[in-house]
Design an enzyme around this catalytic site. Structure first.
Site, PDB file in Angstrom:
ATOM      1  N   HIS A  73       0.931  -1.433  -0.200  1.00  0.00           N
ATOM      2  CA  HIS A  73      -0.254  -0.010   0.079  1.00  0.00           C
ATOM      3  C   HIS A  73       0.799   0.985  -0.004  1.00  0.00           C
ATOM      4  O   HIS A  73       1.444   1.621   1.174  1.00  0.00           O
ATOM      5  CB  HIS A  73      -1.168  -0.294   0.831  1.00  0.00           C
ATOM      6  N   LEU A  76       2.640   6.395  -5.412  1.00  0.00           N
ATOM      7  CA  LEU A  76       4.064   7.030  -5.919  1.00  0.00           C
ATOM      8  C   LEU A  76       3.596   8.848  -6.564  1.00  0.00           C
ATOM      9  O   LEU A  76       4.233   8.954  -6.834  1.00  0.00           O
ATOM     10  CB  LEU A  76       4.157   6.165  -6.881  1.00  0.00           C
ATOM     11  N   ASN A 107      -4.630   6.590  -7.106  1.00  0.00           N
ATOM     12  CA  ASN A 107      -5.242   7.924  -7.199  1.00  0.00           C
ATOM     13  C   ASN A 107      -4.125   9.057  -6.889  1.00  0.00           C
ATOM     14  O   ASN A 107      -3.789   9.999  -7.329  1.00  0.00           O
ATOM     15  CB  ASN A 107      -5.890   7.974  -5.454  1.00  0.00           C
ATOM     16  N   ASP A 164      -9.056   3.199  -3.080  1.00  0.00           N
ATOM     17  CA  ASP A 164      -8.411   4.398  -2.387  1.00  0.00           C
ATOM     18  C   ASP A 164      -8.161   5.426  -2.358  1.00  0.00           C
ATOM     19  O   ASP A 164      -7.702   6.230  -3.345  1.00  0.00           O
ATOM     20  CB  ASP A 164      -7.267   4.301  -1.399  1.00  0.00           C
ATOM     21  N   HIS A 244      -5.984  -0.426   5.658  1.00  0.00           N
ATOM     22  CA  HIS A 244      -5.293   0.207   6.461  1.00  0.00           C
ATOM     23  C   HIS A 244      -6.467  -0.150   7.786  1.00  0.00           C
ATOM     24  O   HIS A 244      -6.946   0.961   8.556  1.00  0.00           O
ATOM     25  CB  HIS A 244      -4.887   1.774   6.374  1.00  0.00           C
ATOM     26  N   ASP A 317       1.142   2.481   3.932  1.00  0.00           N
ATOM     27  CA  ASP A 317       0.499   3.443   3.160  1.00  0.00           C
ATOM     28  C   ASP A 317       0.643   4.923   2.451  1.00  0.00           C
ATOM     29  O   ASP A 317       0.730   5.820   3.898  1.00  0.00           O
ATOM     30  CB  ASP A 317      -0.694   4.082   4.389  1.00  0.00           C
ATOM     31  N   HIS A 321       3.966  14.231   1.004  1.00  0.00           N
ATOM     32  CA  HIS A 321       2.905  15.251   0.526  1.00  0.00           C
ATOM     33  C   HIS A 321       3.897  16.441   0.300  1.00  0.00           C
ATOM     34  O   HIS A 321       4.955  16.237   1.146  1.00  0.00           O
ATOM     35  CB  HIS A 321       2.107  15.992   1.531  1.00  0.00           C
TER      36      HIS A 321
HETATM   37 ZN   LIG Z   1      -6.774   4.893   2.164  1.00  0.00          ZN
END
Ligand SMILES: [Zn+2]
Length: 436
Positions: A73, A76, A107, A164, A244, A317, A321
């Protein structure tokens, strides 16, 4: 793990991993010996005369040689937000963190919702030491309205399906997606969140959020969707993977469903295992992610779930950012933290060293189970198998230092944390990467 000087993988024809503890529960292997690798394949597991060996020798005394770890998870950010992470920098972060494979979430901008997008990821990562397996979107544009061409994307290399960042919003779509998933064999990975309950919450709803006067995300926001998903999985028989997991209630629901024989697997992340909502009192925006950090009681339940097999996988996860998205007020900061370069250290220091899980259990949850769930090629330490390996140094003392990350982003809550145990290097496709 000083990474003041960053290192690169090198292609090696003849390699000798000398005198390490070679550990693979899949083949009942646990002995201190040598591993001879030739052209990317395991040639011999056993004593090799180093004096006459022509090739590179890596001293593995007091080190552990285990199957290559997988982080199933990660985000990238390529295409679309290459300022936060690219496939290449994400792979470099993965290598440094001990992973030989990652699964990237869809996403991106645009989202991975067609075969050509899946193939783009595969092409971009070709030749890298780290295998990159795309998770494709369940719905077109992640809009929650129309299913993607799941079969076509499976043929292109997708190993799972997820919206996700968002849950699969409609139960009817989830039902059809699970029916297709059953045919293709790759799971639907759901981010379980009932948006009408989480609304604009920024942290776990409870004692701490009340005290801080911050908007909360209740546990039932996750649990109500877990319950729905489990019912739909039970009805369709399709493979469901819960991403998660963060609450005690989710653990209970998944445990009961597994007992009934529902085709469900689940993951949790290191931050839920070592941090609680108390950490939000610092107003450090690197404590902000979705689902949010929960309570002590939830944390205990997650650890028990790892121990009894209710939770199958530990995944990071990894959610890079930009600095400006995090260096802002808590309420407006982006959700998510990076984890590729901290997960292994956290697991070794806070779970294994404390006796909460064994090394063998870690291998199950970070190498064996992710491959099984996603139907990836098996990876075991056997003669003639591909040499897909992680080498651990269980004794090394080091400190997490975000300024040395290979990742393009710095949003970690673990900066400055002391670690015991980490990654010495990884090997895959005949390429060796050593942390210097
Ligand atoms: Zn998620």
């Amino acid at each position: 793990m000083s990474k003041a000087q960053q290192s690169y993988p090198v292609q090696i024809e003849q390699l000798l991993l000398q005198g390490g503890r070679v550990l693979d529960p899949q083949v009942n292997l646990d002995k201190v010996t040598d591993v001879h690798i030739m052209n990317g394949k395991i040639k011999k597991i056993g004593k090799v005369d180093a004096k006459s060996f022509k090739g590179q020798i890596v001293d593995c005394q007091d080190k552990l040689i285990i199957p290559g770890l997988v982080d199933m998870h990660v985000h990238l950010r390529e295409p679309g937000r290459e300022d936060k992470e690219t496939i290449e920098t994400g792979c470099r972060a993965a290598m440094a963190g001990g992973f030989t494979a990652v699964c990237c979430m869809p996403n991106t901008q645009p989202p991975i919702d067609s075969r050509s997008h899946v193939e783009f990821i595969k092409e971009r990562s070709e030749g890298f030491l780290v295998d990159v397996h795309p998770i494709a979107a369940v719905t077109k544009g992640l809009q929650g309205e129309e299913l993607t061409e799941m079969g076509d994307m499976t043929d292109g290399g997708a190993v799972g399906f997820s919206d996700d960042g968002w849950p699969v919003k409609q139960a009817s779509l989830l039902r059809r997606a699970l029916e297709y998933a059953k045919m293709f064999g790759h799971p639907i990975i759901d981010h379980c969140e009932e948006l009408s309950l989480s609304e604009d919450g920024v942290m776990h709803e409870g004692f701490v959020s009340t005290g801080l006067g911050m908007k909360g995300i209740p546990s039932i926001s996750e649990e109500i969707t877990v319950a729905r998903d489990l019912l739909v999985a039970e009805y369709t028989g399709g493979p469901l993977h819960i991403a998660h997991v963060s609450t005690k209630g989710s653990v209970r629901l998944i445990r009961e469903a597994k007992k009934r024989g529902v085709s469900v697997t689940a993951e949790t992340c290191p931050h839920y295992l070592v941090l609680t909502d108390e950490a939000v009192r610092s107003f450090n925006t690197n404590m902000k992610m979705k689902p949010p950090l929960r309570t002590d009681e939830d944390q205990q339940a997650l650890i028990e779930a790892l121990q009894d097999g209710t939770i199958d996988v530990i995944a990071s996860d990894h959610a890079p950012h930009a600095i400006e998205e995090k260096e802002t007020e808590y309420n407006t900061a982006a959700f998510g933290i990076i984890g590729l370069e901290t997960t292994l250290g956290i697991v070794m220091t806070h779970l294994i060293a404390k006796g909460l899980i064994t090394l063998e259990e870690m291998i199950q949850k970070m190498a064996v189970n992710p491959r099984k769930i996603l139907r990836l090629a098996e990876c075991s330490i056997q003669v003639n198998a591909s040499a897909n390996l992680t080498v651990l140094d269980p004794n090394i003392d080091w400190t997490i230092d975000k300024t040395t990350f290979y990742s393009k982003s710095r949003n970690t809550p673990f900066d400055g944390w002391p670690m015991k145990g980490g990654c010495l290097g990884v090997l895959n496709k005949g390429q060796l990467f050593l942390n210097c």
